[in-house]
Design an enzyme around this catalytic site. Structure first.
Site, PDB file in Angstrom:
ATOM      1  N   LYS A  48       3.158  11.972  -4.346  1.00 33.69           N
ATOM      2  CA  LYS A  48       4.380  11.180  -4.169  1.00 33.69           C
ATOM      3  C   LYS A  48       4.669  10.382  -5.437  1.00 33.69           C
ATOM      4  O   LYS A  48       5.796  10.357  -5.925  1.00 33.69           O
ATOM      5  CB  LYS A  48       4.238  10.236  -2.963  1.00 33.69           C
ATOM      6  CG  LYS A  48       4.376  10.951  -1.627  1.00 33.69           C
ATOM      7  CD  LYS A  48       3.973  10.089  -0.435  1.00 33.69           C
ATOM      8  CE  LYS A  48       4.035  10.917   0.849  1.00 33.69           C
ATOM      9  NZ  LYS A  48       3.485  10.250   2.030  1.00 33.69           N
ATOM     10  N   GLN A  67       0.872   4.902   3.830  1.00 35.08           N
ATOM     11  CA  GLN A  67       0.392   6.236   4.202  1.00 35.08           C
ATOM     12  C   GLN A  67      -0.391   6.188   5.512  1.00 35.08           C
ATOM     13  O   GLN A  67      -1.250   5.333   5.705  1.00 35.08           O
ATOM     14  CB  GLN A  67      -0.478   6.801   3.067  1.00 35.08           C
ATOM     15  CG  GLN A  67      -0.903   8.235   3.253  1.00 35.08           C
ATOM     16  CD  GLN A  67       0.249   9.238   3.209  1.00 35.08           C
ATOM     17  OE1 GLN A  67       1.276   9.001   2.562  1.00 35.08           O
ATOM     18  NE2 GLN A  67       0.095  10.350   3.895  1.00 35.08           N
ATOM     19  N   ASP A 115      10.418   5.913   4.953  1.00 36.04           N
ATOM     20  CA  ASP A 115       9.800   6.859   5.888  1.00 36.04           C
ATOM     21  C   ASP A 115      10.681   7.057   7.121  1.00 36.04           C
ATOM     22  O   ASP A 115      10.513   8.040   7.853  1.00 36.04           O
ATOM     23  CB  ASP A 115       8.456   6.285   6.380  1.00 36.04           C
ATOM     24  CG  ASP A 115       7.260   6.964   5.751  1.00 36.04           C
ATOM     25  OD1 ASP A 115       7.371   8.148   5.387  1.00 36.04           O
ATOM     26  OD2 ASP A 115       6.205   6.308   5.647  1.00 36.04           O
TER      27      ASP A 115
HETATM   28  N1  GUN Z   1       1.104  10.883   6.902  1.00 40.31           N
HETATM   29  C1  GUN Z   1       1.491  12.172   7.094  1.00 40.31           C
HETATM   30  N2  GUN Z   1       2.812  12.310   6.895  1.00 40.31           N
HETATM   31  C2  GUN Z   1       3.279  11.086   6.563  1.00 40.31           C
HETATM   32  C3  GUN Z   1       4.565  10.593   6.227  1.00 40.31           C
HETATM   33  O1  GUN Z   1       5.586  11.309   6.223  1.00 40.31           O
HETATM   34  N3  GUN Z   1       4.631   9.267   5.931  1.00 40.31           N
HETATM   35  C4  GUN Z   1       3.543   8.456   5.971  1.00 40.31           C
HETATM   36  N4  GUN Z   1       3.719   7.166   5.684  1.00 40.31           N
HETATM   37  N5  GUN Z   1       2.335   8.885   6.276  1.00 40.31           N
HETATM   38  C5  GUN Z   1       2.210  10.195   6.572  1.00 40.31           C
END
Ligand code: GUN
Length: 298
Positions: A52, A96, A119
């Site tokens: 990311k 995350q 998100d």
């Molecule tokens: N863990 C797995 N997919 C995601 C996501 O799209 N966002 C976040 N914050 N954590 C994740």
């Protein structure tokens, strides 16, 4: 049979975003910024977070990764979020998941300002999304990426039967909600299957568009798919593979080898939905920046 190339689409999209970021910076003399928090040492999460940040920088945006130890308390994490909420250089905040057990995911979601929740997990964003007010929310990145794939491959969805397998808050629920809205790549009749669904193959075999988001490797087998269906595989499962240096390989929720014999179009794993999720996170971050600077369009 069409292989839906998420790697290519996400690369095209990131190029478009880079140009848009540049135009925004010329206009405002400031830079969009994303803050990503990771708590603990989950290896898969570490890979996602690194990716990311890397993609963010490549698009010309600022990115900060905040790595916190496993034993970080909930109140410490909430205090960090409060700081980021009030930082004008931060336009997107992401924590995350999964989080360590002693931290309440709901409290964390609620502590992120809805205007920076790239998100799309905050109830305000989820609610606006369900109401169809898409210009007033952030759409969660994986379902948003799937809409983008369907759109860029001109897949006809209007009036079609979409079956979503999985009911998670991150993918299944928002995906099903979006597919029943009246948008370009949606407007479907929607069925949601889950772990208590009876006669699942009977339902999945009715799907014109089948979206698998269960988190179990090779769960969707050939007999569960109608010939000609469009199959979208959200799964990223690690399966043991001693022939690999890492000791594992990635497998989707769909038995790709056999399902691709009957599907009209299918997303591979890796290289399908996964790269789109990151691209949409960047798109949401730019969107947040544009809203903060009252930029309607470029
Ligand atoms: N863990 C797995 N997919 C995601 C996501 O799209 N966002 C976040 N914050 N954590 C994740």
């Amino acid at each position: 049979m069409i292989i839906i190339d998420g790697k290519q689409v996400s690369s095209d999209l990131r190029k478009e975003l880079k140009a848009a970021v540049e135009a925004c910076m010329q206009k405002t003399k400031s830079v969009p910024g994303l803050a990503v928090i990771i708590v603990g040492q989950d290896p898969a999460s570490q890979v996602y977070v690194r990716n990311k940040a890397k993609n963010c920088k490549e698009t010309g945006m600022n990115s900060t990764v905040i790595e916190l130890p496993e034993e970080t308390s909930q109140s410490e994490l909430l205090a960090k979020l409060e700081k980021l909420n009030n930082d004008p250089d931060v336009h997107g905040i992401l924590v995350q998941q999964p989080l360590p057990r002693h931290i309440d995911e709901y409290a964390v979601t609620m502590a992120i300002s809805p205007s920076k929740d790239v998100d799309g997990f905050h109830p305000e964003n989820v609610g606006q999304m369900v109401l169809g007010n898409l210009d007033r929310c952030f759409i969660s990145c994986t379902p948003y990426g799937i809409l983008e794939l369907l759109s860029r491959y001109s897949i006809d969805t209007k009036g079609k039967h979409c079956v979503v397998v999985g009911r998670s808050n991150i993918v299944g629920k928002p995906m099903a909600n979006l597919m029943l809205q009246k948008l370009k790549s949606t407007n479907c009749t929607v069925t949601v299957c889950h772990s208590a669904t009876r006669n699942m193959p009977e339902l999945t075999r009715q799907a014109d568009i089948l979206i698998a988001a269960i988190g179990q490797a090779n769960f969707i087998t050939k007999d569960m798919v109608k010939p000609g269906a469009v199959v979208i595989d959200v799964g990223i499962n690690r399966v043991e593979d001693s022939s690999r240096k890492s000791g594992y390989r990635l497998a989707g929720d769909v038995d790709y080898e056999h399902v691709s014999e009957v599907a009209s179009a299918i997303t591979p794993v890796p290289g399908g939905v996964g790269p789109m999720t990151i691209a949409m996170l960047l798109k949401n971050t730019l969107q947040s920046f544009m809203r903060a600077h009252s930029i309607q369009a470029l």
